[in-house]
Design a protein around this motif. Structure first.
Motif, mmCIF file in Angstrom:
data_model
loop_
_atom_site.group_PDB
_atom_site.id
_atom_site.type_symbol
_atom_site.label_atom_id
_atom_site.label_comp_id
_atom_site.label_asym_id
_atom_site.label_seq_id
_atom_site.Cartn_x
_atom_site.Cartn_y
_atom_site.Cartn_z
ATOM 1 N N UNK A 41 0.816 -1.105 0.114
ATOM 2 C CA UNK A 41 -0.067 0.072 -0.046
ATOM 3 C C UNK A 41 0.694 1.049 0.095
ATOM 4 N N UNK A 42 0.122 2.369 -0.225
ATOM 5 C CA UNK A 42 0.874 3.775 -0.319
ATOM 6 C C UNK A 42 0.377 4.749 0.637
ATOM 7 N N UNK A 43 1.169 5.519 1.115
ATOM 8 C CA UNK A 43 0.403 6.541 2.043
ATOM 9 C C UNK A 43 -0.221 7.636 1.021
ATOM 10 N N UNK A 44 -1.217 8.176 1.760
ATOM 11 C CA UNK A 44 -1.987 9.149 0.865
ATOM 12 C C UNK A 44 -1.848 10.555 1.362
ATOM 13 N N UNK A 45 -1.958 11.550 0.406
ATOM 14 C CA UNK A 45 -2.007 13.029 0.678
ATOM 15 C C UNK A 45 -3.291 13.246 1.446
ATOM 16 N N UNK A 46 -3.344 14.472 1.972
ATOM 17 C CA UNK A 46 -4.564 14.831 2.650
ATOM 18 C C UNK A 46 -5.829 14.828 1.865
ATOM 19 N N UNK A 47 -5.642 15.595 0.714
ATOM 20 C CA UNK A 47 -6.712 15.528 -0.353
ATOM 21 C C UNK A 47 -7.206 14.104 -0.631
ATOM 22 N N UNK A 48 -6.243 13.150 -1.046
ATOM 23 C CA UNK A 48 -6.581 11.726 -1.266
ATOM 24 C C UNK A 48 -7.273 11.123 -0.132
ATOM 25 N N UNK A 49 -6.890 11.311 1.103
ATOM 26 C CA UNK A 49 -7.519 10.564 2.202
ATOM 27 C C UNK A 49 -8.932 11.293 2.300
ATOM 28 N N UNK A 50 -9.068 12.467 2.199
ATOM 29 C CA UNK A 50 -10.609 13.146 2.145
ATOM 30 C C UNK A 50 -11.399 12.558 1.084
ATOM 31 N N UNK A 51 -10.824 12.437 -0.218
ATOM 32 C CA UNK A 51 -11.522 11.650 -1.172
ATOM 33 C C UNK A 51 -12.153 10.326 -0.839
ATOM 34 N N UNK A 52 -11.242 9.436 -0.158
ATOM 35 C CA UNK A 52 -11.611 8.193 0.439
ATOM 36 C C UNK A 52 -12.589 8.062 1.429
ATOM 37 N N UNK A 53 -12.630 9.095 2.419
ATOM 38 C CA UNK A 53 -13.805 9.314 3.066
ATOM 39 C C UNK A 53 -14.801 9.769 2.697
ATOM 40 N N UNK A 150 1.781 18.592 0.393
ATOM 41 C CA UNK A 150 2.431 17.590 -0.419
ATOM 42 C C UNK A 150 2.959 16.555 0.460
ATOM 43 N N UNK A 151 2.761 16.266 1.881
ATOM 44 C CA UNK A 151 3.120 15.487 2.690
ATOM 45 C C UNK A 151 2.056 14.368 2.479
ATOM 46 N N UNK A 152 2.474 12.965 3.198
ATOM 47 C CA UNK A 152 1.513 12.107 2.991
ATOM 48 C C UNK A 152 1.728 11.205 4.447
ATOM 49 N N UNK A 153 0.475 10.599 4.444
ATOM 50 C CA UNK A 153 0.347 9.787 5.808
ATOM 51 C C UNK A 153 -0.176 8.300 5.658
ATOM 52 N N UNK A 154 0.464 7.322 6.296
ATOM 53 C CA UNK A 154 0.035 6.019 6.264
ATOM 54 C C UNK A 154 -1.401 5.699 6.339
ATOM 55 N N UNK A 155 -2.174 6.430 7.117
ATOM 56 C CA UNK A 155 -3.508 6.157 7.517
ATOM 57 C C UNK A 155 -4.309 7.828 7.813
ATOM 58 N N UNK A 156 -5.735 7.363 7.801
ATOM 59 C CA UNK A 156 -6.660 8.672 8.173
ATOM 60 C C UNK A 156 -7.693 8.029 8.863
ATOM 61 N N UNK A 157 -8.727 9.129 9.463
ATOM 62 C CA UNK A 157 -9.677 9.018 10.363
ATOM 63 C C UNK A 157 -10.947 9.422 9.548
ATOM 64 N N UNK A 158 -11.880 8.722 9.323
ATOM 65 C CA UNK A 158 -13.040 9.485 8.770
ATOM 66 C C UNK A 158 -14.067 9.375 9.882
ATOM 67 N N UNK A 159 -15.220 10.193 9.650
ATOM 68 C CA UNK A 159 -16.205 10.315 10.376
ATOM 69 C C UNK A 159 -17.312 10.391 9.843
ATOM 70 N N UNK A 160 -18.455 9.936 10.224
ATOM 71 C CA UNK A 160 -19.816 10.105 9.486
ATOM 72 C C UNK A 160 -20.922 10.450 10.585
#
Length: 160
Positions: A41-53, A150-160
């Motif tokens: 897997x790959x770490x994601x940028x903030x906008x990519x993580x947001x799109x996944x959420x 431009x920084x990436x992270x290996x994980x993100x937290x979604x909320x609903x």
């Protein structure tokens, strides 16, 4: 009055749809790891993580209260015990240019909140985004730091 009882937040939101899980009987979260330590897997940028959420029907998490950040931290420790102290997680705070800090729900981010690491966020004019980081292992507490887009992270937290 009866209509208000039937549509109250407690009644209407008592369940979370998978993959989201209920925390503190207040909110539904999903913690997603996109780049586990074993290398797949790959770490994601903030906008990519947001799109996944957003694809999951939520958005990046709003963690402006200490109690909520502690509940999410406990959940991370419980669900990812081997990796929890090593991971950083995108959350839903953002500042575009020299504009105000806002959460993904449009509310302002309190810069005086105790969820921030001391001396943060940085006072720059570039776009910045929040990340939940394991700063204090003694007290088993996480904090917010701000990072560039431009920084990436290996994980993100979604909320609903």
């Amino acid at each position: 009055m009866l209509f208000g009882v039937l549509t109250s937040p407690a009644w209407a939101s008592s369940k979370c749809q998978p993959p989201f899980e209920r925390l503190q009987d207040e909110f539904c979260i999903h913690v997603k790891v996109t780049a586990p330590p074993e290398g797949s897997g790959l770490p994601l940028k903030w906008a990519e993580a947001r799109a996944e959420c957003v694809k999951l029907g939520g958005d990046l998490a709003v963690v402006g209260r200490t109690e909520k950040l502690q509940a999410i931290s406990y959940y991370i420790d419980k669900s990812l015990p081997a990796w929890a102290s090593k991971f950083i997680f995108w959350a839903g705070g953002q500042r575009i240019g020299s504009g105000p800090w806002t959460w993904t729900n449009g509310r302002p981010v309190s810069l005086k909140s105790h969820v921030w690491t001391p001396s943060r966020p940085e006072k720059t004019t570039d776009n910045r985004y929040t990340m939940v980081v394991p700063v204090d292992e003694v007290y088993n507490r996480r904090y917010l730091l701000d990072y560039r887009e431009d920084q990436a992270a290996p994980a993100f937290i979604c909320e609903k």
